[in-house]
Design an enzyme around this catalytic site. Sequence first.
Site, PDB file in Angstrom:
ATOM      1  N   THR A 107       0.815  -1.213   0.000  1.00 55.98           N
ATOM      2  CA  THR A 107       0.000   0.000   0.000  1.00 55.98           C
ATOM      3  C   THR A 107       0.848   1.262   0.000  1.00 55.98           C
ATOM      4  OG1 THR A 107      -1.726  -1.194   1.168  1.00 55.98           O
ATOM      5  CG2 THR A 107      -1.831   1.191   1.287  1.00 55.98           C
ATOM      6  N   THR A 183       2.279  -4.295   4.366  1.00 54.93           N
ATOM      7  CA  THR A 183       2.334  -4.562   5.807  1.00 54.93           C
ATOM      8  C   THR A 183       1.966  -6.005   6.162  1.00 54.93           C
ATOM      9  OG1 THR A 183       0.057  -3.806   6.077  1.00 54.93           O
ATOM     10  CG2 THR A 183       1.798  -2.180   6.417  1.00 54.93           C
ATOM     11  N   ASP A 184       1.172  -6.648   5.300  1.00 56.50           N
ATOM     12  CA  ASP A 184       0.645  -7.968   5.683  1.00 56.50           C
ATOM     13  C   ASP A 184       1.741  -8.967   6.050  1.00 56.50           C
ATOM     14  OD1 ASP A 184      -1.725  -6.800   5.054  1.00 56.50           O
ATOM     15  OD2 ASP A 184      -2.200  -8.080   3.349  1.00 56.50           O
ATOM     16  N   LYS A 262       2.473  -8.143  12.807  1.00 62.74           N
ATOM     17  CA  LYS A 262       1.264  -7.377  12.487  1.00 62.74           C
ATOM     18  C   LYS A 262       0.140  -7.954  13.346  1.00 62.74           C
ATOM     19  CE  LYS A 262      -1.630  -5.589   8.838  1.00 62.74           C
ATOM     20  NZ  LYS A 262      -1.901  -5.343   7.424  1.00 62.74           N
TER      21      LYS A 262
HETATM   22  N1  ASP Z   1      -2.197  -6.113   1.231  1.00 59.49           N
HETATM   23  C1  ASP Z   1      -1.214  -5.075   1.430  1.00 59.49           C
HETATM   24  C2  ASP Z   1       0.143  -5.713   1.443  1.00 59.49           C
HETATM   25  O1  ASP Z   1       0.547  -6.299   2.400  1.00 59.49           O
HETATM   26  C3  ASP Z   1      -1.475  -4.310   2.653  1.00 59.49           C
HETATM   27  C4  ASP Z   1      -0.525  -3.208   2.965  1.00 59.49           C
HETATM   28  O2  ASP Z   1       0.410  -2.884   2.286  1.00 59.49           O
HETATM   29  O3  ASP Z   1      -0.722  -2.609   4.033  1.00 59.49           O
HETATM   30  O4  ASP Z   1       0.821  -5.648   0.462  1.00 59.49           O
END
Ligand code: ASP
Length: 461
Positions: A107, A183-184, A262
């Site tokens: 993201t 973040t995932d 996370k």
């Molecule tokens: N689905 C995304 C990822 O992990 C979520 C994010 O970036 O926060 O790539």
Amino acid sequence: MADDSYKGYRGEALSTLKNFDALVWSDVEIKTANGKYIGIILPRSETADPNHIVLKLRSGYNVGIAARKIEDIQINGRNEAHYKIPEKAFPYDPKKPNVKLLGTGGTIASRLDYRTGAVIPAFTPGELYGSVPELADICNLDTEKLYGVFSENMGPEQWIGTAQAIGREIEKGIQGIVIGHGTDTMHHTAAILSFMVQNSPVPIVMVGSQRSSDRPSSDAALNLQHSVKTAAESDIAEIMVCMFGPTSDIYGLLHRGTRVRKMHSSYRSTFRTIGDIPIAMVSTEKIIPIRQDYKRRRSDKNVVINTAFEEQVSIVYYYPNMKPDIIDSLIDNNYKGIVIAGTGLGHVNKPLYPSLKRAKEKGIAVYMTVQTLWGYVQMYVYDTGRDMMELGVIPGANMLPEVGYMKLGWALGQTNDLEKVREIMMTPIAGEITERETSNGYLIFQGGIPEVEEFISKYRK
Ligand code: ASP
């Protein structure tokens, strides 16, 4: 722009929009039998279904509204989004430290894709400066897009590529590295990089954002400022994750790469240090260490990159009534390592014992971790633990399950000798096993501090 007035809309959705003269990017109030929706009509992709109108709500979320349910569309204005962020050359100041930002996607590297209304990865250096000019006050920033994936698609190829890119940058004399990442699975990558990149002389800071930068509540800009500041100025030469500390935008926390996870699917303050306390707090003004036992910045380039990785490793998350076929299928599919996330102090049920025995006989390395996340595996307390050790299951101390998985893949990538694997597994390299949990570590920064209390009180009736 005439052609784009109803961009992507077909069929029923198109005729409904035409009926009400509602062009794409109109700021509207849509009335349906189910209620009212206020937002902006987004363009659609050419392949989207012909029955829905997509609205970007004020909250930032997109909803699809069935055209046939629409009773009225009131147009309040037009608000065309400009997704092209102006590209500006990043200024160079010889007095400032040089930082490299390696992008992998997620993201943080995303803007809204006007064709689909979805968040897509996009990353250019000039765009970054165009959107967060404060970064130029901190350092000279150079960027490189390594990958453009959402982080569920990260895997050995990308982990290895990222570790090698880190090695190259340190070799060239960079003073700090920031890694933009979804973040995932950021904590998975932080863990494997903590093993693949040893003895870094400079800070390596992973950063992401929970909300894309087209949303007012985005954490992207602040997380970037915090992480770039850490890379440029801090003396913490470790693999870290830098994300929001509290729920509001007061400060970021720097978490050790092997102790971070996370923990919330949508909060911006989603990353927490588990079984320990974070390394430091960071704001746009300063970096305040919370502990002193971190590895310090050095001026040499003696980083060691070891990208070994065995892919035939799995995590098994135990649940009551698990059947042995789960373990059997891993054995039959030639897996070389299994990390179990067991209940309590590290337990599984008796029906799995024969399969665990078979795994041992086939030379598969089996390590136990705890699904409580906090605390240590202790297999001497109950018979179950003792039995399992006899079956060859090795207690993994307080390694987090994902960290155990990464370390076992890394260890088995280096050797098939299970004694050597055990030695690698049980020798702490980057804080993945600690002698004890700090007394003030449990759920630190997750309650009992003013901004969290204030946040909770807003919702308490
Ligand atoms: N689905 C995304 C990822 O992990 C979520 C994010 O970036 O926060 O790539």
